[in-house]
Write an enzyme that holds these catalytic residues in place. Structure first.
Site, PDB file in Angstrom:
ATOM      1  N   LYS A  46      32.110  46.874   1.777  1.00  0.00           N
ATOM      2  CA  LYS A  46      32.628  46.090   2.895  1.00  0.00           C
ATOM      3  C   LYS A  46      31.566  46.156   3.981  1.00  0.00           C
ATOM      4  O   LYS A  46      31.415  47.188   4.652  1.00  0.00           O
ATOM      5  CB  LYS A  46      33.955  46.689   3.389  1.00  0.00           C
ATOM      6  CG  LYS A  46      34.578  45.954   4.568  1.00  0.00           C
ATOM      7  CD  LYS A  46      35.326  44.715   4.136  1.00  0.00           C
ATOM      8  CE  LYS A  46      35.998  44.039   5.319  1.00  0.00           C
ATOM      9  NZ  LYS A  46      36.756  42.841   4.917  1.00  0.00           N
ATOM     10  N   GLY A 121      37.187  37.346   6.906  1.00  0.00           N
ATOM     11  CA  GLY A 121      37.627  35.987   7.197  1.00  0.00           C
ATOM     12  C   GLY A 121      37.084  35.007   6.174  1.00  0.00           C
ATOM     13  O   GLY A 121      37.028  35.299   4.973  1.00  0.00           O
TER      14      GLY A 121
END
Length: 246
Positions: A46, A121
């Site tokens: 991430k 997103g």
């Protein structure tokens, strides 16, 4: 864009979405579980985790709980629940630098068969900066790595436009892509079936609504059935799948 190859993807894969809260983290966990069941060494990265001030479990926490990849790393954490570049600026923190992220991912790709990189997103959200100071996006990261992308989409109204826009942006950049529905409803309505018929040519998976709340053992056993062979699953006939879930 035509359907992706049935050949299973190796190396880095970007997991992006048509929007925020579409199920990227649970889809990343499902791909991890299916690949590990197939015997692969899997890393999950991430690049930028935002919203840590909320105290909610991080995306890597969720992936570790559901799928327990061999390696799971967050490269940078930012307190505010904003796009990573905006969150870095608000925190007066060093933003993510594109080539540092590329190097971190390539280092894990040297030690693993599959590296899943979960964005934040949608595809064109500003993630950080280049050495020039210009912003970069998940799409830029995919191009820099020469990696394909998994696009996590909603099943309901509005998804066709959002998915088409995301696939078109990837196609413009010559990034191979497949679509995974993040949450197929337990009681699908006409709109869901209509959307499914439009999306199937590009689809490489569909997760049931609520998959992220499953017992981790059940999740890991179930994950291959939600994904096609491109993502180490066993789903090879959408008509049979539709009959099973109907």
């Amino acid at each position: 864009m035509g359907p992706v190859s049935v050949t299973s993807w190796r190396g880095p894969i970007l997991v992006t979405g048509t929007d925020t809260d579409v199920g990227k983290t649970v889809v990343t966990a499902a791909i991890t579980a299916a690949a590990q069941a197939a015997g692969l060494r899997v890393a999950v990265i991430k690049p930028g985790q935002t919203g840590t001030v909320t105290g909610a479990p991080s995306d890597i926490d969720t992936i570790n709980r559901l799928a327990a990849p061999l390696t799971a790393r967050t490269l940078a954490n930012f307190p505010e629940p904003l796009a990573p570049l905006a969150a870095a600026r608000v925190a007066a923190a060093e933003p993510l630098e594109l080539y540092a992220v590329v190097d971190a991912i390539r280092a894990e790709a040297d030690k693993h068969d599959l590296v899943l990189v979960e964005g934040a997103g949608g595809l064109l959200v500003p993630m950080g900066v280049r050495p020039s100071g210009e912003p970069w996006t998940v799409a830029d990261l995919a191009v820099s790595l020469g990696a394909p992308a998994v696009v996590v989409s909603r099943a309901g109204l509005g998804t066709l436009n959002h998915t088409a826009l995301t696939l078109e942006a990837l196609e413009r950049r010559a990034v191979p892509a497949g679509v995974v529905l993040g949450a197929w409803p337990n009681e699908p309505e006409l709109v869901h079936w209509a959307n499914l018929s439009e999306l199937v040519p590009n689809m490489v998976g569909a997760l049931p609504d609520g998959a992220g709340a499953m017992d981790p053992g059940v999740f890991r056993r179930s994950a291959p059935g939600w994904l096609t062979p491109a993502l180490y699953g066993v789903l090879d006939d959408w008509r049979t799948w539709a009959d099973d879930v109907h």
